[in-house]
Design a protein around this motif. Structure first.
Motif, PDB file in Angstrom:
ATOM      1  N   GLN A 116       0.849  -1.186   0.000  1.00 25.40           N
ATOM      2  CA  GLN A 116       0.000   0.000   0.000  1.00 25.40           C
ATOM      3  C   GLN A 116       0.879   1.229   0.000  1.00 25.40           C
ATOM      4  N   LYS A 117       0.479   2.204  -0.792  1.00 27.10           N
ATOM      5  CA  LYS A 117       1.252   3.447  -0.820  1.00 27.10           C
ATOM      6  C   LYS A 117       1.072   4.193   0.495  1.00 27.10           C
TER       7      LYS A 117
ATOM      8  N   ILE B 250       0.956   7.480   2.948  1.00 28.48           N
ATOM      9  CA  ILE B 250       0.537   8.879   2.747  1.00 28.48           C
ATOM     10  C   ILE B 250       1.410   9.772   3.620  1.00 28.48           C
TER      11      ILE B 250
ATOM     12  N   GLU C  62       7.394   5.112  -3.243  1.00 28.58           N
ATOM     13  CA  GLU C  62       6.303   5.954  -3.763  1.00 28.58           C
ATOM     14  C   GLU C  62       5.309   6.249  -2.654  1.00 28.58           C
ATOM     15  N   TYR C  63       4.776   7.475  -2.660  1.00 29.78           N
ATOM     16  CA  TYR C  63       3.821   7.848  -1.610  1.00 29.78           C
ATOM     17  C   TYR C  63       2.862   8.899  -2.128  1.00 29.78           C
ATOM     18  N   ASP C  64       1.751   9.019  -1.442  1.00 33.39           N
ATOM     19  CA  ASP C  64       0.815  10.104  -1.743  1.00 33.39           C
ATOM     20  C   ASP C  64       1.138  11.287  -0.841  1.00 33.39           C
ATOM     21  N   TYR C  65       1.093  12.476  -1.432  1.00 34.19           N
ATOM     22  CA  TYR C  65       1.444  13.698  -0.706  1.00 34.19           C
ATOM     23  C   TYR C  65       0.164  14.412  -0.317  1.00 34.19           C
ATOM     24  N   LYS C  66       0.020  14.671   0.968  1.00 34.75           N
ATOM     25  CA  LYS C  66      -1.169  15.384   1.439  1.00 34.75           C
ATOM     26  C   LYS C  66      -0.704  16.653   2.151  1.00 34.75           C
TER      27      LYS C  66
END
Lengths: 220, 220
Positions: free
Chosen positions: A7-8, A10, A33-37
């Motif tokens: 899972q990516k 965050i 890899e990651y999601d940027y919040k």
């Protein structure tokens, strides 16, 4: 690769946050890899939103949410976690004493220097006396750079500890950025300047600078 | 046992130092014998002695000198080093996320709370305005305990992270001691109080309290 890594994660970040910056470098070096919040650190509404307080009760960035909901805060705890689950491209020397030196330099910056000039402290000071925050930051940054320079004189090679990038180096760009922000003359700290220059040309460090983040320019 | 472990390390300490206190607990839990060397934090002469500055350019305690001359500073770097060379009686959970939580709580206290009320900061404030140091410490301790309480509500069992003593617990007694020193009411922080009580009866924690150090009472 374990299930957990599929899972990516965050990253809760803000482009100008010193602490989020360190984690962004680690993620780049590890190739994760990651999601940027974005968390707008200048918005009390965002900082106090129940959803965010649940992630980080200290109302700060960074926070890294992994495994579908487990939130890890504090930049160096996140970096150690990334090392634990992704040991490749290690940020920690193999030799226990050198590993200790890398952590020591990282902690000198993150505990000994950064907390005294983070935004909530300066805001508190400026509310009491306009302009006092900058003078305070200058005082403690100068004291802290003096000791940092001596630690680097003892332990550095091309980078903070020898010739490999370690956790200590993750902490250099943001503290130098703060020094420039508060007009600290870095001439008396040649090792700091030299290492910062050596790091500034590495692609993973370039990827992590504030201007290269999705929220660059927010509140600028 | 390696050659390196056969020499007794030297701990540079001061009975009332929060940071040295954490390391003393770790040394007790790991069962490591060491020589205790007092650094009188109220003596500018001792802090600025070239011999000591060589050991710790930041002029603080603790410092742990190992292997006949290698000086490691910063309490959490020392604790991680002790774990690396003495993995028995581990202070770090096996699970990577739980390990991250233990480090996160330790860092919240050591980076997020302690630096804002250490003696050099309070002295600096009091020089500018008599009595302002205590008010400052009370403000930031209260903010910090609020977040700490919520972290403990998420992660604690009998101790800070589950039911085993971890690096996070090493940081509890000294921050509670400081709270008492500045008359912070801990009633709103029941998990902090509960865990502090659970730790206070452990022999290794008793051995590490200020009153049980060779220099207890110095400057009192």
């Amino acid at each position: 690769m374990s299930d957990k890594q599929q899972q990516k994660p965050i990253l809760y970040s803000y482009w100008r946050s010193s602490c989020a910056w360190r984690v962004r470098i680690a993620l780049a070096i590890k190739g994760i890899e990651y999601d940027y919040k974005t968390v707008n650190l200048l918005s009390q509404e965002e900082l106090n939103a129940p959803e965010f307080v649940k992630i980080n009760p200290a109302k700060r960035v960074p926070a890294l949410v992994v495994n579908n909901g487990e939130a890890i805060t504090e930049s160096l705890a996140i970096v150690e976690y990334l090392e634990d689950i992704h040991p490749e491209n290690s940020l920690f020397p193999k030799d226990p004493v050198k590993r200790a030196y890398a952590r020591e330099i990282a902690l000198h910056i993150t505990s000994g220097m950064q907390p005294l000039q983070n935004s909530s402290v300066l805001k508190f000071l400026n509310t009491k006396e306009a302009g006092s925050g900058a003078k305070w930051a200058q005082h403690w940054l100068t004291v802290g750079f003096g000791a940092l320079e001596q630690l680097l004189a003892k332990h550095s090679g091309k980078y903070c500890v020898g010739d490999e990038v370690t956790v200590a180096d993750l902490c250099i760009p943001s503290i130098v950025y703060n020094a420039n922000r508060f007009n600290i003359d870095l001439t008396p700290f040649p090792n700091v300047k030299r290492i910062d220059s050596n790091l500034a040309i590495l692609p993973e460090f370039i990827a992590a600078i504030p201007d290269n983040q999705p929220d660059a320019g927010l509140n600028a």
